[in-house]
Design an enzyme around this catalytic site. Structure first.
Site, PDB file in Angstrom:
ATOM      1  N   ARG A 127       0.850  -1.181   0.000  1.00  9.62           N
ATOM      2  CA  ARG A 127       0.000   0.000   0.000  1.00  9.62           C
ATOM      3  C   ARG A 127       0.895   1.244   0.000  1.00  9.62           C
ATOM      4  O   ARG A 127       1.971   1.252   0.613  1.00  9.62           O
ATOM      5  CB  ARG A 127      -0.908   0.038   1.246  1.00  9.62           C
ATOM      6  CG  ARG A 127      -2.142  -0.852   1.155  1.00  9.62           C
ATOM      7  CD  ARG A 127      -3.104  -0.397   0.062  1.00  9.62           C
ATOM      8  NE  ARG A 127      -4.289  -1.238  -0.064  1.00  9.62           N
ATOM      9  CZ  ARG A 127      -4.470  -2.177  -0.997  1.00  9.62           C
ATOM     10  NH1 ARG A 127      -3.535  -2.432  -1.889  1.00  9.62           N
ATOM     11  NH2 ARG A 127      -5.604  -2.863  -1.058  1.00  9.62           N
ATOM     12  N   HIS A 164      -1.421   0.092  -9.925  1.00 12.38           N
ATOM     13  CA  HIS A 164      -2.127  -0.853  -9.034  1.00 12.38           C
ATOM     14  C   HIS A 164      -2.568  -2.097  -9.828  1.00 12.38           C
ATOM     15  O   HIS A 164      -3.761  -2.450  -9.854  1.00 12.38           O
ATOM     16  CB  HIS A 164      -3.323  -0.183  -8.350  1.00 12.38           C
ATOM     17  CG  HIS A 164      -3.742  -0.891  -7.087  1.00 12.38           C
ATOM     18  ND1 HIS A 164      -4.198  -0.247  -5.974  1.00 12.38           N
ATOM     19  CD2 HIS A 164      -3.764  -2.211  -6.765  1.00 12.38           C
ATOM     20  CE1 HIS A 164      -4.499  -1.130  -5.029  1.00 12.38           C
ATOM     21  NE2 HIS A 164      -4.233  -2.336  -5.496  1.00 12.38           N
TER      22      HIS A 164
END
Ligand code: NDP
Length: 312
Positions: free
Chosen positions: A227, A275
């Site tokens: 993250r 991502h």
């Protein structure tokens, strides 16, 4: 009577999941009434969830026995105070496989210095530099959960000496396992290549700050598919400019999509990927959802239950 399952995970993926969850439920003998809307929240038995949906108030879902996330990372839903139902995150064979491939690919890219050849086709024949061997390149993985452990094992198979770090102590064959604050400094000191596969929680926010980057060897590599918030962006930029970090591959960011003006886009030592490290795969994930519904109905413990206090 059929169970009411509310699919609140995105209109774009609804058609494929509708068929896959129906099939996986039928395989387990479950009668489900699956819908992408919930006219009466009080009648919903299970929610299939992804943070792309605007659902934020779980209060009216008074009968709901569990919220089943299609995402592995649950940082956006876990702190929601209206959520009183059990929350399960996604652990999916397809997703894990994808992460192993993505991490292995980027580790090998940095390890072998592939960019020099891919980007440097300038007509000069630079023969004579021996390619390094994996056995001489230490990899550290922060996070030894479902994804971190699978990546660690795959890299160890390729002969990389792998160190892993987690909150609780672990013993994994072929991996040097460390934990706690003292373990972190040691894990970072061994990180010729660092892979960050931790969840975003209060305890992991900005874990990789200036002090932590300073523990890493000069000229090391960073790969972050965990993250964005695990990393202090300014500290990383400083570590790149100082040569502490030779190159960084970043898949996740504090703000996504990464804004066009963000310095990471233009930095010569940073690779931005949008991502894409690992996606939940419909066929396998639908089986996990159906299995958790089956367990809920049979009074068996749910798989991959999130500890709301820890945040993962
Ligand atoms: P898990 O919950 O299985 O594993 C998390 C690991 O992190 C565990 O080993 C845990 O330690 C460790 N950890 C958590 N908090 C701390 C802490 N404070 N200090 C040290 N270690 C800690 O998660 P997954 O492996 O399934 O997924 C990891 C993350 O990967 C997800 O949360 C998500 O953010 C990210 N992800 C990214 C994707 C992408 O496409 N970029 C796709 C999917 C996931 P312990 O074992 O001791 O509990």
């Amino acid at each position: 009577m059929a169970l009411n399952v509310y699919f609140a995970a995105g209109k774009d993926i609804w058609p494929e999941y509708r068929d896959a969850i129906r099939a996986a439920s039928a395989k387990r003998g479950l009668a489900v009434n699956l819908s992408d809307s919930a006219p009466d929240p009080a009648a919903v038995d299970y929610i299939v969830y992804a943070p792309t949906e605007s659902l934020s108030d779980f209060g009216p879902f008074t009968r709901c026995k569990a919220v089943l996330s299609l995402w592995a990372g649950v940082e956006r839903i876990a702190p929601n105070p209206t959520l009183t139902q059990p929350l399960c995150r996604m652990v999916d064979d397809g997703l894990t496989e994808g992460m192993v491939e993505w991490v292995t690919g980027h580790v090998l890219r940095h390890h072998l210095g592939m960019d020099a050849h891919i980007l440097g086709q300038d007509g000069v024949w630079r023969h004579g530099v021996k390619p390094p061997l994996a056995r001489d390149r230490r990899v550290t993985i922060l996070g030894l959960g479902e994804l971190g452990t699978s990546c660690a094992k795959a890299l160890a198979q390729l002969n990389f000496p792998v160190t892993g770090w987690s909150r609780t102590e672990k013993a994994i064959e072929g991996i040097a396992c460390l934990s706690g604050e003292a373990g972190l400094a040691e894990a970072l000191a061994r990180a010729d290549i660092l892979v960050t596969l931790l969840p975003r929680t209060a305890a992991t926010e900005n874990l990789m700050n200036a002090e932590r980057f300073a523990c890493m060897p000069m000229g090391s590599f960073l790969i972050n598919p965990g993250r964005g918030a695990l990393i202090d962006d300014d500290a990383l930029l400083a570590a790149l400019d100082a040569g502490r970090i030779a190159q960084a591959t970043l898949d996740v960011f504090r703000v996504e999509p990464l804004p066009p003006g963000h310095p990471f886009w233009a930095h010569p030592k940073v690779t931005v990927t949008p991502h894409v490290a690992a996606d939940t795969r419909t066929a396998t994930a639908a089986g996990v959802v159906a299995e958790n519904i089956r367990r809920g109905e049979a009074g068996e413990p749910f798989l991959y239950l999130v500890d709301r206090k820890l945040g993962y």
